[in-house]
Design an enzyme around this catalytic site. Structure first.
Site, short mmCIF file in Angstrom:
data_model
loop_
_atom_site.label_atom_id
_atom_site.label_comp_id
_atom_site.label_asym_id
_atom_site.label_seq_id
_atom_site.Cartn_x
_atom_site.Cartn_y
_atom_site.Cartn_z
N HIS B 77 0.85 -1.20 0.00
CA HIS B 77 0.00 0.00 0.00
C HIS B 77 0.89 1.24 0.00
O HIS B 77 0.68 2.17 -0.79
CB HIS B 77 -0.92 -0.01 1.21
CG HIS B 77 -1.56 1.31 1.52
ND1 HIS B 77 -2.55 1.85 0.73
CD2 HIS B 77 -1.34 2.21 2.51
CE1 HIS B 77 -2.91 3.03 1.23
NE2 HIS B 77 -2.19 3.28 2.31
N ASP B 106 7.08 23.11 -25.13
CA ASP B 106 7.09 21.72 -24.65
C ASP B 106 8.16 21.63 -23.58
O ASP B 106 8.82 22.61 -23.24
CB ASP B 106 7.42 20.76 -25.81
CG ASP B 106 6.92 19.34 -25.54
OD1 ASP B 106 7.18 18.83 -24.43
OD2 ASP B 106 6.25 18.76 -26.42
N TRP B 142 7.37 -0.60 3.95
CA TRP B 142 7.92 0.09 2.78
C TRP B 142 9.33 0.57 3.04
O TRP B 142 10.10 0.81 2.12
CB TRP B 142 7.02 1.25 2.35
CG TRP B 142 7.22 2.52 3.10
CD1 TRP B 142 6.69 2.84 4.31
CD2 TRP B 142 8.00 3.67 2.70
NE1 TRP B 142 7.08 4.10 4.69
CE2 TRP B 142 7.89 4.63 3.72
CE3 TRP B 142 8.78 3.96 1.57
CZ2 TRP B 142 8.53 5.87 3.66
CZ3 TRP B 142 9.41 5.20 1.52
CH2 TRP B 142 9.28 6.13 2.55
N SER B 169 13.40 6.66 -13.37
CA SER B 169 12.31 7.46 -13.93
C SER B 169 12.24 8.83 -13.25
O SER B 169 12.13 9.86 -13.92
CB SER B 169 11.00 6.69 -13.75
OG SER B 169 9.91 7.55 -13.90
N SER B 170 12.33 8.84 -11.92
CA SER B 170 12.22 10.11 -11.19
C SER B 170 13.37 11.04 -11.51
O SER B 170 13.20 12.25 -11.66
CB SER B 170 12.21 9.87 -9.68
OG SER B 170 11.08 9.17 -9.32
N HIS B 253 13.64 11.44 4.34
CA HIS B 253 13.03 12.69 4.76
C HIS B 253 12.88 13.71 3.64
O HIS B 253 11.80 14.26 3.46
CB HIS B 253 13.62 13.30 6.03
CG HIS B 253 12.58 14.19 6.63
ND1 HIS B 253 11.53 13.70 7.37
CD2 HIS B 253 12.33 15.50 6.44
CE1 HIS B 253 10.69 14.69 7.63
NE2 HIS B 253 11.16 15.79 7.09
N GLU B 255 12.43 12.94 0.73
CA GLU B 255 11.33 12.34 -0.02
C GLU B 255 9.97 12.86 0.47
O GLU B 255 9.06 13.13 -0.31
CB GLU B 255 11.39 10.81 0.11
CG GLU B 255 10.16 10.05 -0.37
CD GLU B 255 9.99 10.04 -1.88
OE1 GLU B 255 10.94 10.43 -2.58
OE2 GLU B 255 8.92 9.64 -2.35
N TYR B 257 9.30 15.72 1.54
CA TYR B 257 9.05 17.04 0.96
C TYR B 257 8.87 16.98 -0.54
O TYR B 257 8.19 17.82 -1.12
CB TYR B 257 10.13 18.03 1.40
CG TYR B 257 10.07 18.20 2.90
CD1 TYR B 257 8.88 18.63 3.49
CD2 TYR B 257 11.12 17.86 3.72
CE1 TYR B 257 8.76 18.73 4.86
CE2 TYR B 257 11.01 17.96 5.10
CZ TYR B 257 9.83 18.39 5.67
OH TYR B 257 9.71 18.46 7.02
N SER B 268 -0.97 27.18 -3.87
CA SER B 268 -0.61 28.59 -4.04
C SER B 268 -1.09 29.15 -5.37
O SER B 268 -1.10 30.36 -5.58
CB SER B 268 0.90 28.77 -3.94
OG SER B 268 1.37 28.22 -2.74
N HIS B 302 15.09 11.99 12.99
CA HIS B 302 13.90 12.07 13.84
C HIS B 302 12.94 10.90 13.58
O HIS B 302 12.00 10.70 14.31
CB HIS B 302 13.18 13.42 13.71
CG HIS B 302 12.54 13.69 12.39
ND1 HIS B 302 12.51 14.91 11.81
CD2 HIS B 302 11.88 12.88 11.55
CE1 HIS B 302 11.87 14.85 10.66
NE2 HIS B 302 11.48 13.63 10.48
N HIS B 303 13.20 10.14 12.51
CA HIS B 303 12.42 8.93 12.28
C HIS B 303 12.93 7.78 13.14
O HIS B 303 12.36 6.70 13.13
CB HIS B 303 12.51 8.50 10.81
CG HIS B 303 11.89 9.49 9.87
ND1 HIS B 303 10.58 9.41 9.47
CD2 HIS B 303 12.39 10.60 9.27
CE1 HIS B 303 10.30 10.41 8.65
NE2 HIS B 303 11.38 11.16 8.52
N THR B 328 7.19 26.35 7.48
CA THR B 328 5.88 25.79 7.19
C THR B 328 4.78 26.72 7.71
O THR B 328 3.76 26.94 7.05
CB THR B 328 5.72 24.39 7.83
OG1 THR B 328 6.91 23.65 7.53
CG2 THR B 328 4.53 23.67 7.28
N LYS B 331 4.17 29.57 5.42
CA LYS B 331 3.31 29.22 4.28
C LYS B 331 1.83 29.28 4.66
O LYS B 331 1.02 29.86 3.94
CB LYS B 331 3.66 27.82 3.78
CG LYS B 331 4.91 27.82 2.93
CD LYS B 331 5.16 26.45 2.36
CE LYS B 331 6.27 26.51 1.32
NZ LYS B 331 5.87 27.16 0.08
N ARG B 450 1.53 0.40 15.15
CA ARG B 450 1.17 0.29 13.74
C ARG B 450 1.59 -1.08 13.22
O ARG B 450 2.29 -1.82 13.88
CB ARG B 450 1.81 1.42 12.92
CG ARG B 450 3.28 1.54 13.07
CD ARG B 450 3.82 2.81 12.44
NE ARG B 450 3.78 2.76 10.99
CZ ARG B 450 4.70 3.30 10.20
NH1 ARG B 450 5.72 3.95 10.70
NH2 ARG B 450 4.59 3.23 8.90
#
Lengths: 375, 525
Positions: B77, B106, B142, B169-170, B253, B255, B257, B268, B302-303, B328, B331, B450
């Site tokens: 998932h 283009d 994951w 690809s990315s 991390h 990732e 963002y 925006s 922090h993870h 943040t 924003k 979890r």
């Protein structure tokens, strides 16, 4: 001016509501907040959590009062003409600096609590915790006492055949026993993959990592039974390895410790004698509980993931290879080395059981002494 | 979007039609459409997996799936949603909108563009087909934490190769974005005039190039540990399981963002249009985005507060993580100030944008709580975390994309979407989202870990509520698909501007936008 008065009123009402809600939350029986702590660290964390939550709620309510006021008042359908301002240096500086100052205010108590949490010195008792797939081992290092702690909830409750008990999934065959009001240092490691040991009411959680020894401490203020779970995904039965701790008064704890030492001496004597096949089978069936998670109660395993015992080349082949596999495990798989987890008697009994039950019928008997000779 | 339209607008060359058109296309709009359709398909696949999870968790006990399959579902998932739905979705928006927003005909590297899309269907075929291998799909989460991921079967290897392909690809997509923005801007379109969506994507592209190779590296080390007897992460061979986490989260991390900055960009764009007012604090918005991107590189641990870092490390990562609240916050304040004294209307895109600001901020605050290290020891790996990242990822990234889709669909298709159904989708989506995920905060605080397929009885009530919400949330998305298809097929003719005096070059071209948008660059004053 009227609008600013309305905003003030809205903010006041919402803040009061939020604080009221929070106060309510802290004592609610419905499990809306962290459980009631029974250790100094647990209490510090709860206070910190409540403080940060309150600050967040207030900021949230203030900021979104502005937004919802705007959604209400500055609508095109009410004929409101759009202003065209696009920046304000003053406002932008202010709302960069104020949050920063609030963060500094949050960081100060957090730092103090953290420093206290990490100070494991001057402990009265040291307990080593080892995570296994999927159970815990506890060793009282100063007292030469150690045992495993397995899930005690019967399979039938999990599968919905029997009604579920009050402590469903949070009960073990042998809980960790600790004395109250003593500083207890935990050393955590693991045998296979990463696990994490957690008792919410202690505010104590730390990963048990193979190859590492982590440290953590707690001090339990109230006698009682405390329950938690493994919190790091550790494979198939991650959800089925609870942590249960019984806190007893220091006197009761000493008595418990003495009886444990006696019990372990009896086990050693048991292992020395010759056992009959029936005795081995009866005991082996109990020990087989260690194998059920992967190989299944019927010995059929999970095709593709966990091999069957019924008719397997190991359980029907040479006895020494079978004993060796149980003792040393198979690296790179969930099959662990049971050498240090199970006694000679347990291994002898479970191998005998696997070779003469679960659809196998080799007739082989393994004695504890035989297992001991290959240690 | 129909094929004859394409032929009509591109009379210079004979282009293939039918399926070959899509396979060989180098047109940014076609490729954008491919990305968006792919993203929507993966969103549905990942959503079905979520429903398997929520079905099992509807009641305590094991009813529907066994724990091993449950772990495969949670793992898949996440992989499908992150790498299949959110990332390609944003690339789809980038493809459609970047050239139109900067006044280019283009993307700069059209063939590369085609290739970076067509890697994805193969990557996901490989990833999803791992479910069919002996032993099932990857089941280590994951994050693929070693040593658990070393235990898995062939599915883990297939996942590793699929991750390699997604990474390629990315990176190619990111290179294309950067080259396009730096080289293809219309005269007068200086960097500080770029629409915010373009800015957020530019910064995202740099993040992608910085961290996707790190992910590729760590999964390759995992692969050699699994098959070639290296011991990077195996303590028995002198390896270090915690090192896996450090490398993984150094990717992981930023990732996070990558998954949210383009969403900030979309919001925006939407809010000023329906506030009839320019975006408040453009410069600080750009700076805040850059600030968040910079901070994303120094907060990764922090993870992993519970792995047993030294006190100094824990303090550093706590402080740096808390700092993220500052940009943040800027924003959020700027979005609210953009609405302040505007002339607001509430079309579907605006409803989504407002909901994103509101709900994302809830996720932001729970993120701040998670940053407080002592408290994180209680929250870590519980449902509190699950609630947190769904508030930022679903009601941040995904709902921003939904808002963006409604906002630009008239430009893409030339038809207005059905406003009534759009609003119905918004309300049902948003209400069910909150029913699903808000109770999970309480579950986590009460102590539910979890990634467990079964739970103690005191967690029952909130799990029931959450599962009911999940089914409603899933069903709501069928309405979304219906509205999109209906809009592609027909509907009221959209004007060039579509909305009331929106800002941006995309609103100066006809709706639907012609196959090649700006053959002669516009002048930007």
């Amino acid at each position: 001016m009227l609008s600013s008065r309305i905003i003030t009123a809205v903010i006041t009402v919402l803040s009061v509501a939020a604080i009221g809600l929070l106060a309510d939350v802290a004592v609610a029986a419905w499990g809306l907040n962290l459980p009631t702590p029974v250790s100094p660290i647990g209490r510090d964390i709860l206070e910190l959590h409540n403080l940060i939550l309150l600050i967040c709620l207030i900021i949230f309510v203030v900021v979104f009062s502005f937004m919802f006021y705007s959604l209400y008042a500055h609508r095109k359908s009410k004929g409101y003409q759009a202003a065209q301002f696009s920046h304000s240096t003053t406002a932008e500086v202010v709302w960069t600096i104020i949050p920063f100052l609030i963060l500094v205010g949050m960081a100060i108590p957090s730092t103090a609590t953290l420093i206290n949490m990490e100070d494991t010195s001057k402990a009265d008792l040291t307990i080593k915790i080892t995570g296994y797939q999927w159970k815990w081992r506890y060793e009282y290092l100063e007292h030469d006492v150690g045992f495993y702690s397995n899930l005690a909830t019967p399979r039938a409750q999990i599968e919905g055949i029997e009604p579920k008990g009050a402590n469903y999934l949070l009960e073990v065959d042998k809980p960790l026993v600790v004395p109250t009001n003593k500083k207890i240092r935990f050393l955590l490691t693991a045998n296979d993959v990463i696990h994490s040991w957690w008792i919410p009411q202690f505010g104590a959680k730390k990963d048990a990592i193979p190859g590492y020894i982590n440290e953590m401490w707690t001090l339990v203020e109230k006698p009682g039974t405390y329950r938690g779970q493994c919190t790091e995904l550790c494979g198939k039965d991650h959800g089925f390895m609870p942590v249960v701790v019984e806190a007893k008064s220091p006197e009761q704890f000493e008595a418990w410790l003495a009886s444990e030492k006696q019990g372990q001496a009896k086990d050693t004597a048991d292992a020395a004698r010759e056992w009959s096949k029936d005795e081995l089978l009866a005991h082996g069936e109990k020990v087989y509980a260690n194998c059920v998670a992967c190989h299944g109660a019927d010995g059929k395993g999970v095709p593709g993931a966990f091999p069957a015992i019924t008719g397997s080349p190991v359980a029907t082949g040479p006895v020494t290879a079978h004993v060796g596999l149980v003792m040393n495990g198979k690296s790179g798989t969930a099959m662990q080395a049971f050498m240090n987890q199970l006694s000679d008697l347990d291994i002898a009994a479970v191998v005998t059981y696997q070779r003469n039950a679960l659809g196998n019928n080799t007739g082989d008997i393994v004695q504890p002494a035989q297992v001991n000779s290959v240690r | 979007m129909a094929t004859e339209e394409a032929a009509h607008h591109d009379e210079h060359h004979a282009h293939p039609t039918g399926i070959l058109r899509w396979i060989t296309t180098t047109n940014h709009k076609d490729i954008g459409t491919l990305y968006l359709c792919f993203s929507l398909a993966m969103f549905m696949v990942g959503g079905l997996m979520a429903l398997v999870i929520r079905t099992e968790l509807f009641q305590p006990g094991l009813q529907v799936v066994d724990p091993h399959f449950f772990n495969q579902m949670t793992t898949m998932h996440a992989l499908v949603m992150i790498f299949g739905a959110v990332m390609p979705g944003f690339v789809g928006f980038a493809n459609w909108m970047l050239p139109m927003m900067i006044g280019a005909p283009d993307m700069a590297l059209p063939r590369l563009n085609n290739w970076s899309f067509w890697i994805l269907p193969f990557a996901f075929t490989m990833l999803l087909s791992s479910l069919l291998t002996a032993g099932g799909g990857p089941a280590a989460g994951w994050t693929l934490y070693a040593p658990l991921s070393i235990q898995g079967g062939m599915a883990v290897d297939m996942t590793i190769f699929a991750v390699h392909m997604m990474g390629v690809s990315s990176i190619l997509g990111a290179i294309n974005v950067i080259v396009t923005i730096f080289n293809m801007r219309a005269p007068g379109m200086t960097l500080m005039k770029l629409p915010l969506f373009v800015w957020t994507w530019l910064i995202t592209a740099f993040l992608l190039i910085a961290v996707m190779p790190v992910l590729a590296g760590v999964v390759t080390m995992l692969l050699t540990d699994r098959h070639f007897d290296t011991a990077f992460f195996n303590p028995a061979g002198g390896g270090d399981p915690v090192m896996f986490q450090h490398i993984f989260w150094f990717f992981g991390h930023p990732e996070v963002y990558i998954l949210i900055l383009p969403a900030f960009g979309i919001i925006s764009e939407i809010i000023p249009t329906f506030s009839r007012k320019p975006l408040f604090g453009y410069t600080t918005m750009v700076l805040a985005t850059a600030g968040i991107a910079f901070l994303s590189f120094i907060v990764w641990a922090h993870h992993m507060f519970t792995v047993g870092m030294p006190l100094a490390g824990e303090l550093f990562f706590m402080y740096s993580t808390m700092l993220i609240a500052v940009p943040t916050g800027v924003k959020v304040f700027n979005w609210v100030s953009t609405m302040w004294r505007g002339s607001l209307t509430f079309e579907t895109p605006m409803l989504f944008a407002i909901a994103v600001v509101f709900l994302f901020t809830i996720g932001g605050f729970s993120g701040l709580m998670l940053a407080i290290t002592p408290a994180d020891f209680q929250y870590h790996d519980t449902y509190f975390v699950v609630a947190h990242f769904h508030y930022v990822l679903f009601s941040g990234s995904i709902m921003a994309m939904m808002g963006g889709a409604y906002y630009w669909l008239p430009k893409w298709t030339g038809h207005m979407y059905d406003e009534k159904l759009g609003k119905a989708h918004f309300w049902s989506n948003t209400i069910f989202f909150n029913i699903t995920f808000f109770p999970q905060h309480f579950l986590g605080l009460a102590g539910m870990p979890r990634r467990i397929p079964d739970y103690a009885l005191q967690f029952t009530e909130f799990n029931v509520i959450s599962s009911i919400g999940a089914f409603g949330l899933g069903l709501s998305q069928l309405l979304f698909v219906y509205v999109v298809i209906k809009c592609v097929r027909g509907g009221d003719k959209a004007s060039d501007e579509v909305w009331e005096q929106p800002r941006g070059l995309e609103w100066t071209v006809p709706s639907p936008a012609p196959y090649h948008t700006f053959e002669t660059p516009p002048r930007v004053a």
